[in-house]
Design a protein around this motif. Structure first.
Motif, PDB file in Angstrom:
ATOM      1  N   VAL A 181      -9.468  -4.928  -5.216  1.00  0.00           N
ATOM      2  CA  VAL A 181      -9.401  -3.506  -5.578  1.00  0.00           C
ATOM      3  C   VAL A 181      -7.956  -3.115  -5.931  1.00  0.00           C
ATOM      4  O   VAL A 181      -7.722  -2.393  -6.902  1.00  0.00           O
ATOM      5  N   ILE A 182      -6.989  -3.619  -5.163  1.00  0.00           N
ATOM      6  CA  ILE A 182      -5.606  -3.200  -5.429  1.00  0.00           C
ATOM      7  C   ILE A 182      -5.109  -3.808  -6.745  1.00  0.00           C
ATOM      8  O   ILE A 182      -4.301  -3.201  -7.447  1.00  0.00           O
ATOM      9  N   ARG A 183      -5.606  -4.987  -7.094  1.00  0.00           N
ATOM     10  CA  ARG A 183      -5.167  -5.556  -8.374  1.00  0.00           C
ATOM     11  C   ARG A 183      -5.678  -4.710  -9.534  1.00  0.00           C
ATOM     12  O   ARG A 183      -4.969  -4.464 -10.511  1.00  0.00           O
ATOM     13  N   ARG A 184      -6.889  -4.220  -9.393  1.00  0.00           N
ATOM     14  CA  ARG A 184      -7.447  -3.355 -10.448  1.00  0.00           C
ATOM     15  C   ARG A 184      -6.690  -2.023 -10.496  1.00  0.00           C
ATOM     16  O   ARG A 184      -6.433  -1.468 -11.576  1.00  0.00           O
ATOM     17  N   PHE A 185      -6.323  -1.528  -9.317  1.00  0.00           N
ATOM     18  CA  PHE A 185      -5.520  -0.292  -9.205  1.00  0.00           C
ATOM     19  C   PHE A 185      -4.177  -0.474  -9.915  1.00  0.00           C
ATOM     20  O   PHE A 185      -3.727   0.389 -10.671  1.00  0.00           O
ATOM     21  N   ASP A 186      -3.550  -1.618  -9.683  1.00  0.00           N
ATOM     22  CA  ASP A 186      -2.272  -1.926 -10.344  1.00  0.00           C
ATOM     23  C   ASP A 186      -2.403  -1.882 -11.857  1.00  0.00           C
ATOM     24  O   ASP A 186      -1.546  -1.344 -12.560  1.00  0.00           O
ATOM     25  N   LEU A 187      -3.484  -2.482 -12.358  1.00  0.00           N
ATOM     26  CA  LEU A 187      -3.713  -2.508 -13.811  1.00  0.00           C
ATOM     27  C   LEU A 187      -3.888  -1.081 -14.332  1.00  0.00           C
ATOM     28  O   LEU A 187      -3.309  -0.708 -15.359  1.00  0.00           O
ATOM     29  N   GLU A 188      -4.666  -0.290 -13.585  1.00  0.00           N
ATOM     30  CA  GLU A 188      -4.910   1.079 -14.032  1.00  0.00           C
ATOM     31  C   GLU A 188      -3.604   1.875 -14.064  1.00  0.00           C
ATOM     32  O   GLU A 188      -3.347   2.632 -15.007  1.00  0.00           O
ATOM     33  N   CYS A 189      -2.785   1.690 -13.033  1.00  0.00           N
ATOM     34  CA  CYS A 189      -1.527   2.442 -12.964  1.00  0.00           C
ATOM     35  C   CYS A 189      -0.555   1.990 -14.056  1.00  0.00           C
ATOM     36  O   CYS A 189       0.166   2.812 -14.629  1.00  0.00           O
ATOM     37  N   THR A 190      -0.537   0.697 -14.333  1.00  0.00           N
ATOM     38  CA  THR A 190       0.295   0.213 -15.438  1.00  0.00           C
ATOM     39  C   THR A 190      -0.158   0.860 -16.747  1.00  0.00           C
ATOM     40  O   THR A 190       0.664   1.333 -17.544  1.00  0.00           O
ATOM     41  N   ASN A 191      -1.473   0.904 -16.954  1.00  0.00           N
ATOM     42  CA  ASN A 191      -1.987   1.531 -18.174  1.00  0.00           C
ATOM     43  C   ASN A 191      -1.640   3.014 -18.231  1.00  0.00           C
ATOM     44  O   ASN A 191      -1.239   3.540 -19.279  1.00  0.00           O
ATOM     45  N   LEU A 192      -1.784   3.689 -17.096  1.00  0.00           N
ATOM     46  CA  LEU A 192      -1.466   5.121 -17.059  1.00  0.00           C
ATOM     47  C   LEU A 192       0.012   5.350 -17.365  1.00  0.00           C
ATOM     48  O   LEU A 192       0.374   6.306 -18.043  1.00  0.00           O
ATOM     49  N   GLN A 193       0.866   4.446 -16.875  1.00  0.00           N
ATOM     50  CA  GLN A 193       2.290   4.580 -17.186  1.00  0.00           C
ATOM     51  C   GLN A 193       2.499   4.412 -18.686  1.00  0.00           C
ATOM     52  O   GLN A 193       3.243   5.176 -19.303  1.00  0.00           O
ATOM     53  N   ARG A 194       1.827   3.430 -19.272  1.00  0.00           N
ATOM     54  CA  ARG A 194       1.981   3.192 -20.713  1.00  0.00           C
ATOM     55  C   ARG A 194       1.492   4.380 -21.539  1.00  0.00           C
ATOM     56  O   ARG A 194       1.922   4.601 -22.662  1.00  0.00           O
ATOM     57  N   GLN A 195       0.584   5.133 -20.941  1.00  0.00           N
ATOM     58  CA  GLN A 195       0.037   6.300 -21.653  1.00  0.00           C
ATOM     59  C   GLN A 195       0.829   7.571 -21.336  1.00  0.00           C
ATOM     60  O   GLN A 195       0.392   8.678 -21.660  1.00  0.00           O
ATOM     61  N   GLY A 196       1.972   7.397 -20.666  1.00  0.00           N
ATOM     62  CA  GLY A 196       2.859   8.540 -20.439  1.00  0.00           C
ATOM     63  C   GLY A 196       2.549   9.359 -19.209  1.00  0.00           C
ATOM     64  O   GLY A 196       3.101  10.443 -19.024  1.00  0.00           O
ATOM     65  N   GLN A 197       1.671   8.840 -18.343  1.00  0.00           N
ATOM     66  CA  GLN A 197       1.289   9.614 -17.160  1.00  0.00           C
ATOM     67  C   GLN A 197       2.212   9.380 -15.962  1.00  0.00           C
ATOM     68  O   GLN A 197       2.127  10.100 -14.979  1.00  0.00           O
ATOM     69  N   MET A 198       3.029   8.328 -16.044  1.00  0.00           N
ATOM     70  CA  MET A 198       3.927   8.060 -14.920  1.00  0.00           C
ATOM     71  C   MET A 198       5.297   7.643 -15.435  1.00  0.00           C
ATOM     72  O   MET A 198       5.410   7.056 -16.510  1.00  0.00           O
ATOM     73  N   ALA A 199       6.331   7.955 -14.646  1.00  0.00           N
ATOM     74  CA  ALA A 199       7.683   7.560 -15.034  1.00  0.00           C
ATOM     75  C   ALA A 199       7.831   6.047 -14.964  1.00  0.00           C
ATOM     76  O   ALA A 199       8.557   5.433 -15.756  1.00  0.00           O
ATOM     77  N   LEU A 200       7.136   5.447 -14.001  1.00  0.00           N
ATOM     78  CA  LEU A 200       7.384   4.055 -13.657  1.00  0.00           C
ATOM     79  C   LEU A 200       6.207   3.544 -12.852  1.00  0.00           C
ATOM     80  O   LEU A 200       5.573   4.304 -12.128  1.00  0.00           O
ATOM     81  N   TRP A 201       5.914   2.233 -12.970  1.00  0.00           N
ATOM     82  CA  TRP A 201       4.961   1.653 -12.030  1.00  0.00           C
ATOM     83  C   TRP A 201       5.458   0.295 -11.549  1.00  0.00           C
ATOM     84  O   TRP A 201       5.762  -0.580 -12.357  1.00  0.00           O
ATOM     85  N   PRO A 202       5.577   0.104 -10.236  1.00  0.00           N
ATOM     86  CA  PRO A 202       5.950  -1.204  -9.695  1.00  0.00           C
ATOM     87  C   PRO A 202       4.692  -1.962  -9.245  1.00  0.00           C
ATOM     88  O   PRO A 202       4.131  -1.660  -8.193  1.00  0.00           O
ATOM     89  N   PRO A 203       4.221  -2.930 -10.028  1.00  0.00           N
ATOM     90  CA  PRO A 203       2.979  -3.622  -9.686  1.00  0.00           C
ATOM     91  C   PRO A 203       3.156  -4.611  -8.532  1.00  0.00           C
ATOM     92  O   PRO A 203       4.238  -5.142  -8.322  1.00  0.00           O
ATOM     93  N   SER A 204       2.071  -4.851  -7.816  1.00  0.00           N
ATOM     94  CA  SER A 204       2.101  -5.814  -6.711  1.00  0.00           C
ATOM     95  C   SER A 204       1.302  -7.069  -7.060  1.00  0.00           C
ATOM     96  O   SER A 204       1.048  -7.900  -6.197  1.00  0.00           O
ATOM     97  N   HIS A 205       0.932  -7.189  -8.323  1.00  0.00           N
ATOM     98  CA  HIS A 205       0.125  -8.310  -8.820  1.00  0.00           C
ATOM     99  C   HIS A 205       0.752  -9.647  -8.397  1.00  0.00           C
ATOM    100  O   HIS A 205       1.890  -9.941  -8.736  1.00  0.00           O
ATOM    101  N   GLY A 206      -0.020 -10.443  -7.671  1.00  0.00           N
ATOM    102  CA  GLY A 206       0.455 -11.742  -7.210  1.00  0.00           C
ATOM    103  C   GLY A 206       0.827 -11.753  -5.738  1.00  0.00           C
ATOM    104  O   GLY A 206       0.855 -12.804  -5.101  1.00  0.00           O
ATOM    105  N   GLN A 207       1.126 -10.565  -5.180  1.00  0.00           N
ATOM    106  CA  GLN A 207       1.583 -10.486  -3.792  1.00  0.00           C
ATOM    107  C   GLN A 207       0.492  -9.957  -2.855  1.00  0.00           C
ATOM    108  O   GLN A 207       0.769  -9.602  -1.707  1.00  0.00           O
TER     109      GLN A 207
END
Lengths: 374, 331
Positions: free
Chosen positions: A47-73
């Motif tokens: 679930v958290i990996r999918r959350f990371d992907l969603e947040c990365t996408n939201l950042q790319r769409q201008g919804q967030m200043a930054l996203w620090p992914p935890s993918h792999g950890q």
């Protein structure tokens, strides 16, 4: 003389139950886990990996200043967090999204933080948030807060009483780059001096943005705390069972009054430090391929399938992850604007004349433009 | 303690702070003292003398020698519900803790949306006049007054020191407590019955009509000395003890300037971007039509605190203050 200690690993990289020699003493810690617990570990990670992907996408769409992914950890974080007890206190850095979720935090708060809607997304003193303290962005500073908190637990006598619901410990998360910060080293000095009930949980993801761990240390990082008089262990951080067992052991020791310890979880940041980063400038294809082959979620999926988990279970987890991500997206797009005068509200706990004066001035100034004219 | 049985007693400031700390430690078992050499030795200025023996090593901590570590762990203890009082050994040793003070201690309440108060006091013996080596005579108040989330105070008398340290400990906000180390030893009356003023109130300590002098800490005794000399020359000076540098209690200052029409702001620190600059600017904005002369600042020079053999040329004294008074009166 420095004693070499091999890594604690319980699942081999293909998901076979094959404990390393160093893992032997930790195996009894796995006895309490049921198949349902194992499934929960997998669910947490997926679930958290999918959350990371969603947040990365939201950042790319201008919804967030930054996203620090935890993918792999994910395995390092899920295993350690699931080993904590409700009365324990957790001091994170800023990448422990799944730890927050496991402790009960509504992790939309992390989105609000990265969106620029707030400087702190949850109340660490609200019991519903599982004693999960605020994200700390200045590297290593939280290790001292954790040590101070653990000193307080000790002064209050909440260790070694034998009451399983009372004895408490602190776990602090930090990364390989942070180990070079003075605060992390000072935290180890204080922890050793006061024999605090505390686990230092280092996620060595091999990179401090672009600088490799070899620049931070000429020796394996798990050896460094021994110079401070703090026992330490290195664990395969992509093995969720190993991460759980080692953390359960050391948090238990801390609660029992045996003092601080240090866990180095070897893992890898698959992808960027944050959405502002470009790992292709410093990471080789070979390095990436090596670690992708050690993916913590695929490894645990193989193990679960060997234990009888079927397609239905994995499909159910995928659906839960999709729903979770969709909900985060929906809430992000629906987020209310921030009231400008809120910047004055909590600067001090007690009344402050300058806050009152400047808040009143801003409100009057904004009102001077008239409704909808600005 | 026998002193508490009487209403007033003459004490040096170091002993007055000691008495205030003892009172706070007695009143609440959540109050802790932390710092370098403050336990067995009683601190390099003996301000905490006897407290470790009285309250034990879990209440009065001889900390490892690391300022960031001391303040950082104090923050963690405050999160646990303790009220730590930290001693920084000397002014110039506060900088290793600067990040923990300005980025953590000052901001955690705001970051936590008001859910986490930070009742931590940081005591800093500050200032010159003691002939010491480098890093032992500085006045770093402005760095902290500039930082939102902190409160900054400085007593000038033993009585204020006794009460203000207790009020600082009672505050749910972090307080930087600047102790004028050159005033640790002169005695003054301490009234144990009641506090003379709230923590953040400035106070008129001498009334006058021709010009207003403002300062804090050790500077207050210089201002009073200057006012006494001026009185002999027929010049009437009003003296205000700031007591609080953040927030600044402007009402008595503005009302004094309305009366005298002249303001001289005095401080030991370098003048550039200082608390004195801020007061000068604010009074110019708010009392412009009352001023008969520009606000004049009397400060240390914009150099590193000099070698002790020339510190008297750096530190403002009564003559430097009176030179500024003459300039103000010449308008």
């Amino acid at each position: 003389m420095v004693e070499e200690s091999p890594t604690v690993q319980i699942l081999s990289t293909d998901g076979t139950f094959q404990p390393s020699a160093a893992a032997e003493e930790y195996l009894p810690l796995l006895d309490s886990l049921t198949h349902a617990d194992h499934e929960q570990f997998y669910r947490d990670m997926a679930v958290i990996r999918r959350f990371d992907l969603e947040c990365t996408n939201l950042q790319r769409q201008g919804q967030m200043a930054l996203w620090p992914p935890s993918h792999g950890q994910e395995a390092a974080q899920v295993g350690s967090a699931r080993a904590s007890k409700p009365q324990d206190h957790i001091f994170p850095s800023y990448r422990e999204h799944v730890v927050a979720k496991i402790r009960g935090v509504d992790i939309f708060g992390i989105v609000e933080l990265m969106r620029g809607s707030t400087l702190g997304g949850w109340d660490a003193n609200d019991a519903a948030n599982g004693n999960f303290h605020g994200y700390t962005l200045v590297l290593g500073t939280q290790t001292l807060h954790a040590t101070g908190y653990a000193m307080g637990i000790k002064f209050d006598g909440d260790i070694g009483t034998g009451d399983a619901d009372r004895d408490a410990a602190v776990m602090v998360y930090f990364g390989d780059g942070s180990t070079s910060e003075g605060d992390v080293n000072e935290a180890m000095v204080f922890a050793a001096s006061y024999q605090t009930p505390q686990v230092f949980f280092l996620q060595n993801n091999q990179w401090a943005i672009s600088v490799p761990v070899s620049t931070q240390s000429r020796i394996p990082l798990y050896l460094r705390p021994r110079g401070f008089g703090i026992p330490s262990v290195q664990v395969d951080g992509n093995d969720v069972l190993a991460s759980f067992a080692v953390t359960a052991k050391h948090l238990g020791d801390a609660r029992n009054g045996l003092g601080p310890s240090f866990i180095e979880a070897l893992t890898y940041r698959i992808g960027a430090h944050t959405t502002s980063d470009d790992p292709s400038r410093y990471q080789t294809d070979e390095q990436l391929a090596y670690w992708v082959a050690r993916d913590p979620i695929l490894r645990f999926e193989a193990y679960l399938r060997s234990q009888g988990a079927g397609d239905d279970f994995f499909a159910d987890v995928t659906q839960e992850a999709e729903d979770f991500a969709a909900d985060i997206r929906r809430r992000t797009l629906a987020a209310a604007p921030v009231a400008p005068a809120s910047m004055f509200t909590n600067v001090y706990s007690e009344p402050h004349p300058v806050m009152d004066e400047q808040k009143a001035w801003l409100e009057k100034y904004e009102a001077s433009f008239g409704e909808g004219n600005r | 303690m026998s002193s508490l049985e009487t209403t007033t007693q003459d004490l040096p400031m170091a002993k007055a702070i000691n008495a205030g700390l003892r009172k706070s430690l007695t009143d609440s078992d959540r109050v802790l003292l932390m710092g370098e050499d403050i336990g067995t030795l009683g601190g390099v200025f003996r301000v905490t003398e006897g407290l470790k023996a009285e309250f034990g090593e879990n209440r009065v901590l001889d900390s490892p020698l690391a300022e960031s570590g001391i303040v950082g762990t104090a923050i963690g203890l405050a999160m646990r519900g303790f009220r730590p009082v930290v001693e920084i050994q000397f002014d110039g040793f506060v900088y290793p803790a600067f990040n923990q003070i300005t980025s953590q201690l000052a901001k955690i309440t705001n970051r936590g949306r008001g859910n986490q108060s930070m009742p931590v006091v940081i005591r800093v013996p500050y200032g010159g006049h003691i002939g010491a080596i480098e890093h032992h005579q500085e006045s770093p108040e402005a760095y902290f007054a500039h930082t939102a989330g902190l409160r900054v105070v400085s007593p000038s008398t033993p009585n204020d020191a006794y009460w203000m340290i207790q009020e600082a400990i009672d505050s749910n906000d972090p307080v930087m407590f600047f102790e004028p180390k050159s005033r640790y030893w002169p005695k003054g009356p301490v009234d144990f019955s009641a506090s003379a003023a709230p923590l953040h109130a400035s106070r008129i300590v001498r009334t006058g009509t021709d010009a207003t002098l403002v300062g804090h800490g050790a500077m207050v005794s210089m201002l009073l000395q200057a006012a006494e000399i001026a009185a002999g020359e027929g010049i009437s000076l009003e003296v205000i003890d700031l007591r609080s540098l953040s927030p600044i209690d402007y009402a008595p200052i503005l009302s004094s300037v309305t009366k005298t029409g002249r303001l001289i702001v005095c401080q030991e620190s370098a003048g550039f971007v200082s608390v004195g600059s801020e007061i000068a600017a604010t009074v110019a904005e708010r009392a412009f039509y009352s001023l008969q002369a520009p606000v004049i600042r009397v400060s240390g020079f914009d150099v590193p605190f000099p070698a002790a053999k020339v510190e008297t040329f750096f530190l403002p004294d009564a003559d430097r203050i009176l030179e500024a008074v003459d300039r103000a009166l010449a308008y």
